[in-house]
Design an enzyme around this catalytic site. Sequence first.
Site, PDB file in Angstrom:
ATOM      1  N   HIS A  69       0.872  -1.328   0.037  1.00 32.10           N
ATOM      2  CA  HIS A  69      -0.124  -0.114   0.161  1.00 32.10           C
ATOM      3  C   HIS A  69       0.773   1.351   0.178  1.00 32.10           C
ATOM      4  O   HIS A  69       1.567   1.449   0.787  1.00 32.10           O
ATOM      5  CB  HIS A  69      -1.001  -0.078   1.248  1.00 32.10           C
ATOM      6  CG  HIS A  69      -1.953  -1.152   1.104  1.00 32.10           C
ATOM      7  ND1 HIS A  69      -2.558  -1.609   2.187  1.00 32.10           N
ATOM      8  CD2 HIS A  69      -2.651  -1.324  -0.041  1.00 32.10           C
ATOM      9  CE1 HIS A  69      -3.448  -2.352   1.851  1.00 32.10           C
ATOM     10  NE2 HIS A  69      -3.611  -2.318   0.106  1.00 32.10           N
ATOM     11  N   ARG A  71       1.053   4.478   0.331  1.00 32.24           N
ATOM     12  CA  ARG A  71       1.235   5.539   1.561  1.00 32.24           C
ATOM     13  C   ARG A  71       1.768   4.972   2.702  1.00 32.24           C
ATOM     14  O   ARG A  71       1.957   5.965   3.775  1.00 32.24           O
ATOM     15  CB  ARG A  71      -0.396   6.206   1.594  1.00 32.24           C
ATOM     16  CG  ARG A  71      -1.371   5.110   2.122  1.00 32.24           C
ATOM     17  CD  ARG A  71      -2.855   6.061   1.981  1.00 32.24           C
ATOM     18  NE  ARG A  71      -3.787   5.204   2.459  1.00 32.24           N
ATOM     19  CZ  ARG A  71      -5.025   5.405   2.206  1.00 32.24           C
ATOM     20  NH1 ARG A  71      -5.403   6.625   1.767  1.00 32.24           N
ATOM     21  NH2 ARG A  71      -5.995   4.494   2.778  1.00 32.24           N
ATOM     22  N   GLU A  72       1.805   3.745   2.898  1.00 29.04           N
ATOM     23  CA  GLU A  72       2.329   3.165   4.181  1.00 29.04           C
ATOM     24  C   GLU A  72       3.773   3.325   4.241  1.00 29.04           C
ATOM     25  O   GLU A  72       4.607   2.284   4.043  1.00 29.04           O
ATOM     26  CB  GLU A  72       1.781   1.744   4.371  1.00 29.04           C
ATOM     27  CG  GLU A  72       0.242   1.864   4.475  1.00 29.04           C
ATOM     28  CD  GLU A  72      -0.653   0.440   4.562  1.00 29.04           C
ATOM     29  OE1 GLU A  72       0.348  -0.472   4.573  1.00 29.04           O
ATOM     30  OE2 GLU A  72      -1.509   0.274   4.659  1.00 29.04           O
ATOM     31  N   ARG A 127      -3.110   5.046  -2.148  1.00 29.91           N
ATOM     32  CA  ARG A 127      -3.002   3.818  -1.645  1.00 29.91           C
ATOM     33  C   ARG A 127      -2.694   2.556  -2.556  1.00 29.91           C
ATOM     34  O   ARG A 127      -2.012   1.484  -2.728  1.00 29.91           O
ATOM     35  CB  ARG A 127      -4.122   3.293  -0.723  1.00 29.91           C
ATOM     36  CG  ARG A 127      -4.689   2.068  -0.726  1.00 29.91           C
ATOM     37  CD  ARG A 127      -5.999   1.707   0.045  1.00 29.91           C
ATOM     38  NE  ARG A 127      -6.364   0.532   0.257  1.00 29.91           N
ATOM     39  CZ  ARG A 127      -6.510  -0.340   1.538  1.00 29.91           C
ATOM     40  NH1 ARG A 127      -6.008   0.107   2.448  1.00 29.91           N
ATOM     41  NH2 ARG A 127      -6.886  -1.470   1.464  1.00 29.91           N
ATOM     42  N   ASN A 144      -3.813  -5.590  -2.140  1.00 30.87           N
ATOM     43  CA  ASN A 144      -4.183  -6.542  -1.199  1.00 30.87           C
ATOM     44  C   ASN A 144      -5.618  -7.080  -1.158  1.00 30.87           C
ATOM     45  O   ASN A 144      -6.087  -7.352  -0.240  1.00 30.87           O
ATOM     46  CB  ASN A 144      -3.835  -5.978   0.108  1.00 30.87           C
ATOM     47  CG  ASN A 144      -3.662  -6.954   1.211  1.00 30.87           C
ATOM     48  OD1 ASN A 144      -3.186  -8.134   0.747  1.00 30.87           O
ATOM     49  ND2 ASN A 144      -3.974  -6.543   2.534  1.00 30.87           N
ATOM     50  N   ARG A 145      -6.149  -6.770  -2.396  1.00 37.53           N
ATOM     51  CA  ARG A 145      -7.428  -7.510  -2.566  1.00 37.53           C
ATOM     52  C   ARG A 145      -7.547  -8.034  -3.994  1.00 37.53           C
ATOM     53  O   ARG A 145      -8.253  -8.567  -4.615  1.00 37.53           O
ATOM     54  CB  ARG A 145      -8.718  -6.326  -2.936  1.00 37.53           C
ATOM     55  CG  ARG A 145      -8.808  -5.713  -1.447  1.00 37.53           C
ATOM     56  CD  ARG A 145      -9.285  -6.456  -0.293  1.00 37.53           C
ATOM     57  NE  ARG A 145      -9.775  -5.897   0.939  1.00 37.53           N
ATOM     58  CZ  ARG A 145      -9.017  -5.403   1.735  1.00 37.53           C
ATOM     59  NH1 ARG A 145      -7.614  -5.775   1.555  1.00 37.53           N
ATOM     60  NH2 ARG A 145      -9.325  -4.606   2.919  1.00 37.53           N
ATOM     61  N   HIS A 196       2.291  -4.306   6.609  1.00 39.66           N
ATOM     62  CA  HIS A 196       1.683  -3.167   6.312  1.00 39.66           C
ATOM     63  C   HIS A 196       1.688  -2.208   7.550  1.00 39.66           C
ATOM     64  O   HIS A 196       2.368  -2.375   8.544  1.00 39.66           O
ATOM     65  CB  HIS A 196       0.240  -3.546   6.150  1.00 39.66           C
ATOM     66  CG  HIS A 196      -0.298  -4.326   4.987  1.00 39.66           C
ATOM     67  ND1 HIS A 196      -1.142  -3.970   4.019  1.00 39.66           N
ATOM     68  CD2 HIS A 196       0.117  -5.612   4.690  1.00 39.66           C
ATOM     69  CE1 HIS A 196      -1.371  -4.644   3.277  1.00 39.66           C
ATOM     70  NE2 HIS A 196      -0.450  -5.842   3.497  1.00 39.66           N
ATOM     71  N   SER A 197       0.731  -0.989   7.556  1.00 38.49           N
ATOM     72  CA  SER A 197       0.756  -0.112   8.670  1.00 38.49           C
ATOM     73  C   SER A 197      -0.476   0.638   8.815  1.00 38.49           C
ATOM     74  O   SER A 197      -1.349   0.211   7.831  1.00 38.49           O
ATOM     75  CB  SER A 197       1.893   1.006   8.720  1.00 38.49           C
ATOM     76  OG  SER A 197       1.472   1.918   7.788  1.00 38.49           O
ATOM     77  N   TYR A 198      -1.169   0.733   9.666  1.00 39.80           N
ATOM     78  CA  TYR A 198      -0.711   1.183  11.103  1.00 39.80           C
ATOM     79  C   TYR A 198      -1.690   0.865  12.174  1.00 39.80           C
ATOM     80  O   TYR A 198      -1.952   1.645  12.809  1.00 39.80           O
ATOM     81  CB  TYR A 198      -0.384   2.722  11.016  1.00 39.80           C
ATOM     82  CG  TYR A 198      -1.893   3.558  10.927  1.00 39.80           C
ATOM     83  CD1 TYR A 198      -2.246   3.867  12.050  1.00 39.80           C
ATOM     84  CD2 TYR A 198      -2.303   3.868   9.649  1.00 39.80           C
ATOM     85  CE1 TYR A 198      -3.388   4.852  12.068  1.00 39.80           C
ATOM     86  CE2 TYR A 198      -3.245   4.412   9.548  1.00 39.80           C
ATOM     87  CZ  TYR A 198      -4.008   4.994  10.759  1.00 39.80           C
ATOM     88  OH  TYR A 198      -5.077   5.996  10.442  1.00 39.80           O
ATOM     89  N   TYR A 248     -11.577  -7.241  10.002  1.00 42.22           N
ATOM     90  CA  TYR A 248     -12.792  -7.336   9.339  1.00 42.22           C
ATOM     91  C   TYR A 248     -12.556  -8.365   8.371  1.00 42.22           C
ATOM     92  O   TYR A 248     -11.511  -8.882   8.160  1.00 42.22           O
ATOM     93  CB  TYR A 248     -12.997  -5.929   8.559  1.00 42.22           C
ATOM     94  CG  TYR A 248     -11.755  -5.266   7.950  1.00 42.22           C
ATOM     95  CD1 TYR A 248     -10.842  -5.856   6.992  1.00 42.22           C
ATOM     96  CD2 TYR A 248     -11.301  -3.671   8.299  1.00 42.22           C
ATOM     97  CE1 TYR A 248      -9.754  -5.357   6.370  1.00 42.22           C
ATOM     98  CE2 TYR A 248     -10.077  -3.398   7.902  1.00 42.22           C
ATOM     99  CZ  TYR A 248      -9.365  -4.061   6.730  1.00 42.22           C
ATOM    100  OH  TYR A 248      -8.280  -3.542   6.224  1.00 42.22           O
ATOM    101  N   GLU A 270       0.833  -5.301  10.758  1.00 46.69           N
ATOM    102  CA  GLU A 270       0.389  -3.863  10.892  1.00 46.69           C
ATOM    103  C   GLU A 270       1.146  -3.254  11.773  1.00 46.69           C
ATOM    104  O   GLU A 270       1.272  -3.241  13.045  1.00 46.69           O
ATOM    105  CB  GLU A 270      -1.155  -3.624  11.311  1.00 46.69           C
ATOM    106  CG  GLU A 270      -2.202  -4.276  10.246  1.00 46.69           C
ATOM    107  CD  GLU A 270      -2.501  -3.387   9.202  1.00 46.69           C
ATOM    108  OE1 GLU A 270      -1.908  -1.968   9.186  1.00 46.69           O
ATOM    109  OE2 GLU A 270      -3.183  -3.610   8.096  1.00 46.69           O
TER     110      GLU A 270
END
Lengths: 309, 93
Positions: A69, A71-72, A127, A144-145, A196-198, A248, A270
Amino acid sequence: QERRTNSFSYSTYHTLDEIYSWIDNLVSEYPKLVSKINIGHSSEGRPLYVLKFSTGDNKPAIWIDNGIHAREWITPATGIWTAKKIASSYGKDSLVTDIIEQLDIFLLIVTNPDGYSYTHSTNRMWRKTRSINVGSQCVGVDPNRNWNAGFGGPGSSSNPCAETYHGAYPHSEPEIKSVADFILDHGNVKALLTIHSYSQMLLFPYGYTNSLAPDHEELNELAKKAATALSSLYETRYTYGTTIATIYQADGTTTDWGYDNGIKYSYTFELRDTGKYGFILPASQIIPTAEETWLALVEIMKHVKDHPY
Amino acid sequence: QNLYVGDQVLRVYARDNVQLELLRQLVATEHLQIDIWRSPTKLGLSMDVSVPFTSLQGAKVFLESNNIPYSIMIEDVQALLDQEQQDMKASRL
């Protein structure tokens, strides 16, 4: 230009060019241990470079990827620090040396280079990938989907304008196809760790179903050990569990694909959240984040080494 | 360059399933252009949403009128981005 990895600033964020240049420097400084593999290209033609840490003989492997992603930013920054830590610890730290003598490590520092580059030039909060969606003005797919594991389920979006758009078909994104093909061609990857984050979580399969993985108990125990190790340094609190139960439902994710393709130790990290900045984690937190994450990574790598399958 | 002047990031807490459903409605309202930064759908966990300046009033009115607690996590996203750029420049120097 920072020409040596020792003089590189690990406590700041870097552009893609700087990271790729640093990769070359690391390889040249540790030629017997580290090599660079080009596993493919992004949709805008940027190369995907994987660092391979190996003493030879094509051993069973651990896969680690960062920056899926865009922006991470903390995740590629952590990946850089981690790469240097692995390289500089080999031959000095007995545990790391043992791990590398029994397992190869593949480290992808920027999984989504188009997106990462876009966050530096145009939109810091981007993202997704930067692929064109036919019939839509909206650009990009949530990488990531996009994996072929529960692809297209309700834990993703069919709207190309959504941040969780799953893409036209599984592995439609060249970034994802390149990684999936590389791992499947390798055929002996024993752990898949995606960073990943965060949210300060350590997640494992499944995200697309409530069913528990056959190895649930072992994965849960190992997550507990890794999260405890991580917390021991700066008391950063991590939660852990299956993706679907902990946060989720998420469909088409890396870890579920890894597990469904025979990689038992599949985890999503994360990284830390200060509760104040979100993706704009101050650069002063890069090294503490990387240091604590390293403790969890080592715990998992050691377990993989001690539990061959 | 995208500018985020006046945009805020709200940390929102859902107390029950009704509030959770209301939150889902809020973020699904396309014209508000809310960007989910972190989206746990589990009770007891917070949700972080980035809200453009022009949608702030609508989003806050929605949250307050439905008694959904929230706090302002980032006052002005652009100010933070500017700071980040400055920090990176300083670091390069």
